[in-house]
Design an enzyme around this catalytic site. Structure first.
Site, PDB file in Angstrom:
ATOM      1  N   ASP A 220      27.740  15.770 -19.709  1.00 43.48           N
ATOM      2  CA  ASP A 220      28.879  14.676 -20.198  1.00 43.48           C
ATOM      3  C   ASP A 220      28.548  13.302 -19.776  1.00 43.48           C
ATOM      4  OD1 ASP A 220      30.188  17.146 -20.379  1.00 43.48           O
ATOM      5  OD2 ASP A 220      30.845  17.043 -18.399  1.00 43.48           O
ATOM      6  N   ASP A 259      27.477  18.138 -24.610  1.00 38.44           N
ATOM      7  CA  ASP A 259      28.643  18.756 -23.866  1.00 38.44           C
ATOM      8  C   ASP A 259      29.830  18.102 -24.185  1.00 38.44           C
ATOM      9  OD1 ASP A 259      29.941  21.077 -22.952  1.00 38.44           O
ATOM     10  OD2 ASP A 259      29.269  20.398 -20.854  1.00 38.44           O
ATOM     11  N   ASP A 263      34.594  14.762 -18.259  1.00 40.31           N
ATOM     12  CA  ASP A 263      35.318  15.729 -17.551  1.00 40.31           C
ATOM     13  C   ASP A 263      35.609  15.590 -16.189  1.00 40.31           C
ATOM     14  OD1 ASP A 263      34.652  17.350 -19.894  1.00 40.31           O
ATOM     15  OD2 ASP A 263      33.368  18.659 -19.145  1.00 40.31           O
ATOM     16  N   ARG A 316      40.073  19.600 -26.816  1.00 38.35           N
ATOM     17  CA  ARG A 316      40.102  19.200 -25.384  1.00 38.35           C
ATOM     18  C   ARG A 316      40.506  17.791 -25.263  1.00 38.35           C
ATOM     19  NH1 ARG A 316      34.599  22.270 -23.103  1.00 38.35           N
ATOM     20  NH2 ARG A 316      34.973  24.240 -24.149  1.00 38.35           N
TER      21      ARG A 316
END
Length: 442
Positions: A220, A259, A263, A316
Site C-alpha cells: 500500500d 494493493d 490501510d 473500500r
C-alpha cells in the site's frame, strides 16, 4: 548524500506552499526551527479520534539537529535511523523513488529479478492450460518469483518511527513506489505529500482465488499497522501513471500490481484522516484487515475520516471491521465509465457512523450500491446527500438489496469534530481544499 550532511541547505522563503531558495547557505534546520508553519503544526484539539486520550504532535518538538530535508530514499531512511524515536521533522523536497539505487536513480523491476525469473517464463509455467486451476503455483519459477519479491520488499517498505512529522516541501513533494509503514509506533503526522504508484513487480497468480483466479499483489502507499495517535492530512494518494485500468490481462484477469492506497490495520487506534484526496484506484482503504482479528482489534481501530475526496475509487472507501469509525463531510465522486463496486463496506463488528457526506454520481447510478453488507453489523447513516438531494442510504440499500438488510444504529455518537459543514457545501469545499499542496499555513 548522508542525511546529516543534508542539514545544510539554502534558506527557503515560503510563499503559499511553494518555496523560493535564496542565495544564502545556512543550516536549514535552524531556519525551520524558528519559522512557524505546517511542519510544526500539531493536530487541533478535538479533531477526530487522534485527538483522544492525549494529543498527536508528531515531531513538533524537534530540536534543530532533528530537522531533516531529504530528496531520495537513502536520505529518508538515514534520517529516520539517525533520529530514532526522538521528535523529528522530515521534509520531503522533490520526488523520492522507492524503487531506486543508492544514488536515488529510479530502477525497473528487472533489477530485482533473481534465480531466472521473468514474467514470460512465469506465464508459460502457470498458464491454466498447462498448470490447471486446482492448485496455487509451486516449483522453481514460483520460488524465483518469491525471491525476487523479497528483494523488492526490502527496498519498497520504509518504516516510520515514533514522534515523527513527515511533511512535503512546496506543492510537488512526491513519494513514488514506496510503501510507508507506520508500524507499531505512536505519535506520527503525515502531511502535504503526493503518494503514487506503489507497485508490485511480482504479483502472484492464484487460480483458486474466486471463480476465475486472480493476480494478488503486495504494498500500500501508506499503512498504519498497530500504531496509535496518527494524523494523515492534506495528502494525495493515487496510482500515478500506472492506473489499474491500463494494466494488461493475463489468464483472463487483470495483472494487478497494486494493493490498497491507505490501510489502517492490526490493532491500529486513534487515527484522524483529514483533507486528503484518494483517487483512481480499486481497493482503496481497509480499516481492519481480517474477520478473525477480533482479539487484537476489538476496542481499537477508532478512526475519523473527514473532508476527504474519494474520486473514482472502485471499493473500500473504506471497508470497516471492528472499531468505531466516524466518516463525515467527505465527498465521494463516481465518474461516468469509471469502475465502481461500492463505497462503504460494512464488515465484522463494525460500528460505522457515516454522516453529512456528499456523493456525486452519474445518471442511472444505483444508489443501493453505496453501502455493501459483508457481515451482520449496524451503522448510522444520517444526513447524506446524493447529487444534491438528501438520501437515506440504509433505506435505499435495503430496498435495492432485499437479501442483505442493514440495521440502523452504530451504538455510539461521535463527539470529536471541530466543525461539521453542510453536505450541500461539501463538494465545493472539499474539492477546492483537499489534497497535497493545499494545507493551510503552507
Amino acid at each position: 548524500m548522508p542525511a546529516r550532511m543534508r542539514h545544510v541547505r539554502a534558506i527557503a522563503v515560503v510563499m503559499g506552499c511553494a518555496s523560493l531558495a535564496l542565495a544564502v547557505t545556512l543550516p536549514a534546520q535552524a531556519a525551520a526551527h524558528h519559522r512557524k508553519g505546517i511542519e510544526r503544526e500539531v493536530l487541533p484539539a478535538g479533531d477526530g479520534w487522534a485527538a483522544a486520550e492525549g494529543s498527536t504532535t508528531g515531531g513538533a518538538g524537534a530540536t534543530p539537529d532533528h530537522v531533516y530535508t531529504v530528496s531520495d530514499r537513502a536520505e529518508l531512511i538515514a534520517a529516520f535511523e539517525e533520529a530514532g524515536d526522538a521528535p523529528k521533522i522530515i521534509r520531503i523536497d522533490g520526488t523520492v523513488h522507492g524503487n531506486s539505487d543508492a544514488a536515488g536513480t529510479p530502477i525497473g523491476c528487472e533489477a530485482y529479478q533473481r534465480d531466472g525469473y521473468t514474467l514470460e517464463k512465469y506465464l508459460a509455467a502457470y498458464d491454466p492450460a498447462v498448470w490447471g486451476r486446482d492448485e496455487v503455483p509451486a516449483g522453481p519459477l514460483e520460488d524465483a518469483r518469491a525471491a525476487s519479491a523479497k528483494l523488492q520488499a526490502a527496498a519498497v517498505n520504509v518504516n516510520v518511527p515514533s514522534n515523527t512529522t513527515l511533511v512535503g516541501v512546496g506543492e510537488d513533494a512526491t513519494i513514488i513506489g514506496a510503501s510507508l509503514q507506520v508500524k507499531n509506533v505512536s505519535n506520527v503526522i503525515v502531511r502535504n505529500i503526493s503518494f503514487e504508484d506503489t507497485y508490485d513487480c511480482f504479483p502472484q497468480w492464484d487460480p483458486t482465488d474466486g471463480d476465475n483466479g486472480a493476480w494478488n499483489s503486495e504494498y500500500d502507499n501508506l499503512v498504519v499497522y498497530g500504531s496509535s495517535h496518527v494524523w494523515v492530512d492534506h495528502n494525495t494518494f493515487s496510482d500515478g501513471d500506472r492506473p489499474d485500468a491500463d494494466q494488461p490481462h493475463y489468464f483472463g484477469r487483470v495483472y494487478q500490481q497494486h494493493d490498497g492506497l491507505f490501510d489502517i490495520v492490526r490493532g491500529a487506534d486513534l487515527v484522524t484522516v483529514s483533507w486528503n484526496v484518494l483517487k483512481d484506484h480499486d481497493k482503496t482503504m481497509l480499516i481492519g484487515n481480517s474477520d478473525g482479528a477480533g482479539a487484537s482489534d476489538r476496542g481499537k481501530l477508532r478512526v475519523t475520516l473527514h473532508h476527504n475526496l474519494f474520486q473514482d475509487v472502485k471499493e473500500r472507501a473504506p471497508r470497516v471491521r471492528f472499531g468505531q469509525v466516524d466518516s463525515y463531510n467527505n465527498h465521494f465522486v463516481a465518474t461516468e465509465g469509471a469502475a465502481y463496486g461500492y463505497t462503504y463496506g460494512i464488515g465484522a463488528e463494525s460500528a460505522l457512523v457515516a454522516e453529512h457526506n456528499a456523493f456525486t454520481v452519474p445518471a442511472g447510478f444505483d444508489k443501493a450500491t453505496i453501502l455493501k453488507k459483508w457481515s451482520e453489523s449496524s451503522l448510522t447513516a444520517e444526513n447524506n446527500y446524493v447529487n444534491g438531494r438528501k438520501t437515506d442510504l440504509i433505506a435505499v440499500h435495503n430496498a435495492g438489496v432485499p437479501a442483505e438488510q442493514l440495521t440502523e444504529g452504530a451504538g455510539w455518537t461521535p463527539t470529536l469534530r471541530t466543525k461539521t459543514d453542510s453536505p450541500r457545501a461539501v463538494p465545493g469545499l472539499v474539492d477546492r481544499k483537499a489534497g497535497a499542496g493545499k494545507a493551510p499555513g503552507c
